[in-house]
Design an enzyme around this catalytic site. Sequence first.
Site, PDB file in Angstrom:
ATOM      1  N   TYR A 186      13.551 -93.856  31.928  1.00 38.29           N
ATOM      2  CA  TYR A 186      12.834 -95.074  31.563  1.00 38.29           C
ATOM      3  C   TYR A 186      12.739 -96.034  32.753  1.00 38.29           C
ATOM      4  O   TYR A 186      12.833 -97.249  32.607  1.00 38.29           O
ATOM      5  CB  TYR A 186      13.558 -95.773  30.410  1.00 38.29           C
ATOM      6  CG  TYR A 186      13.601 -95.005  29.108  1.00 38.29           C
ATOM      7  CD1 TYR A 186      12.674 -94.011  28.819  1.00 38.29           C
ATOM      8  CD2 TYR A 186      14.585 -95.271  28.159  1.00 38.29           C
ATOM      9  CE1 TYR A 186      12.724 -93.308  27.630  1.00 38.29           C
ATOM     10  CE2 TYR A 186      14.640 -94.587  26.954  1.00 38.29           C
ATOM     11  CZ  TYR A 186      13.708 -93.599  26.701  1.00 38.29           C
ATOM     12  OH  TYR A 186      13.760 -92.908  25.515  1.00 38.29           O
ATOM     13  N   ASP A 276      22.599 -99.429  20.870  1.00 37.10           N
ATOM     14  CA  ASP A 276      23.105 -98.387  21.759  1.00 37.10           C
ATOM     15  C   ASP A 276      23.979 -97.461  20.934  1.00 37.10           C
ATOM     16  O   ASP A 276      25.017 -97.908  20.396  1.00 37.10           O
ATOM     17  CB  ASP A 276      23.908 -99.032  22.893  1.00 37.10           C
ATOM     18  CG  ASP A 276      24.457 -98.022  23.895  1.00 37.10           C
ATOM     19  OD1 ASP A 276      24.703 -96.864  23.514  1.00 37.10           O
ATOM     20  OD2 ASP A 276      24.648 -98.400  25.060  1.00 37.10           O
ATOM     21  N   PHE A 277      23.591 -96.184  20.808  1.00 42.40           N
ATOM     22  CA  PHE A 277      24.347 -95.343  19.873  1.00 42.40           C
ATOM     23  C   PHE A 277      25.754 -95.002  20.371  1.00 42.40           C
ATOM     24  O   PHE A 277      26.545 -94.429  19.635  1.00 42.40           O
ATOM     25  CB  PHE A 277      23.574 -94.090  19.440  1.00 42.40           C
ATOM     26  CG  PHE A 277      23.043 -93.181  20.528  1.00 42.40           C
ATOM     27  CD1 PHE A 277      23.825 -92.730  21.571  1.00 42.40           C
ATOM     28  CD2 PHE A 277      21.724 -92.739  20.461  1.00 42.40           C
ATOM     29  CE1 PHE A 277      23.338 -91.882  22.533  1.00 42.40           C
ATOM     30  CE2 PHE A 277      21.209 -91.881  21.427  1.00 42.40           C
ATOM     31  CZ  PHE A 277      22.032 -91.445  22.471  1.00 42.40           C
ATOM     32  N   HIS A 295      21.628 -82.357  23.786  1.00 46.07           N
ATOM     33  CA  HIS A 295      21.491 -81.599  25.034  1.00 46.07           C
ATOM     34  C   HIS A 295      21.361 -82.501  26.256  1.00 46.07           C
ATOM     35  O   HIS A 295      21.434 -82.022  27.395  1.00 46.07           O
ATOM     36  CB  HIS A 295      20.317 -80.612  24.948  1.00 46.07           C
ATOM     37  CG  HIS A 295      18.959 -81.232  25.045  1.00 46.07           C
ATOM     38  ND1 HIS A 295      17.833 -80.490  25.343  1.00 46.07           N
ATOM     39  CD2 HIS A 295      18.526 -82.510  24.876  1.00 46.07           C
ATOM     40  CE1 HIS A 295      16.777 -81.285  25.367  1.00 46.07           C
ATOM     41  NE2 HIS A 295      17.167 -82.502  25.087  1.00 46.07           N
TER      42      HIS A 295
END
Length: 386
Positions: A186, A276-277, A295
């Site tokens: 990003y 934010d996970f 992945h």
Amino acid sequence: MGKPRPSGRNSGGCGKGSAKEQKLLSRAEFPAQGEKMAEAAEGNPEDRDFRILMDYTHGFMVSQVLFTASDLGLFDALALGPMDAAAVARALGSSPRGTRLLLETCASLGLVQWEDGMGGPTFALTRLSRLFLLAGSPLSQCSMLRYLAGTTVQCWGELGGAVREGRSQYAQAVGVATWEPFKAIYRSHAERLLFMQALQDTWSVYGERVLTAFDLSEFRVICDIGGGSGALATACARLYPTSLVSVFDTPDVVAAARTHFRPPRGAPPIRFLGGDFFRSRLPSADLYILARVLHDWTDADAARLLGRIGRAGGRGTALLLVEAVLTPGGCGPVRTLLLSLTMLLQTQGRERTEAEYQNMAAAAGFTRCFQCRPTGGDLNVMLTRK
């Protein structure tokens, strides 16, 4: 929905014609000797090995033909109907000679169809190009091709460095030095949008397949963790209209999704939640979806994310994983192994086997009823419960 599988057509020759034509000529001129020579060539393992080597050696050229034809708008130009090379060149503003060579190569690859006409050859779309290479097709992969032709190709040029160092090559490839992969992915607003569009292309083909591999209608609340533009979540809400579906992703991604990826008119609503996970509180849900997320991360980080999801959901919570799964022992399939190298180049992660995913999910508390099903393509779907 079936995914058509392209069939490559290779033709070639130099001077005296194709290999097949030369074989027929040899047999006609020298029947006995020609027959023996032809049989020897067909059964010669060195010849077969050399053909394989040449296929691999020239593979990057095939990708560049596809990328260039798509980028120039060649397939969209042919959407109006069969055209000769000169007309295509005028439509693209490209050279007649270069356009003719590109069209002929695309025809040999099965990307366009060569049609003989009274005024000379014309070129038309094939089923493959009409389905996947037109910008306006519901199954268009044009954004995915643009992303691969840019960032991914640049990173693959640094494969030697990745193998030597065992880490991503964003610093060398695009000038972004970071261990956090999504800071590089990003790295600009335009790159973020292109990456999100590329994943949307993926779900246009695979979305319904992965969401119907299992019957998910029992789950009242569904959360797609790292769900990007919401393409998969929107398909989920359409397929399971009694479920409440949400996307959890970073605030910047959520803002981009709301601004640039508005759902089609009449599509069922989905919610976007920013955070934010790895750090933010995760929403409560009956089913969590992680589609091509694990992945991207190291084993430790993937386990940390799964553990956070396990703690966010109550007893009976389910987890749906969507990934390209390696065969036992990790020796294939080839495209999954190539994708694993891409993960080395662009992320901190890798592709994994079904057993590895099952063990990771179990360590996070998802120990019941683990099942893995294919989609008919490169992705597999795994469902497990707490």
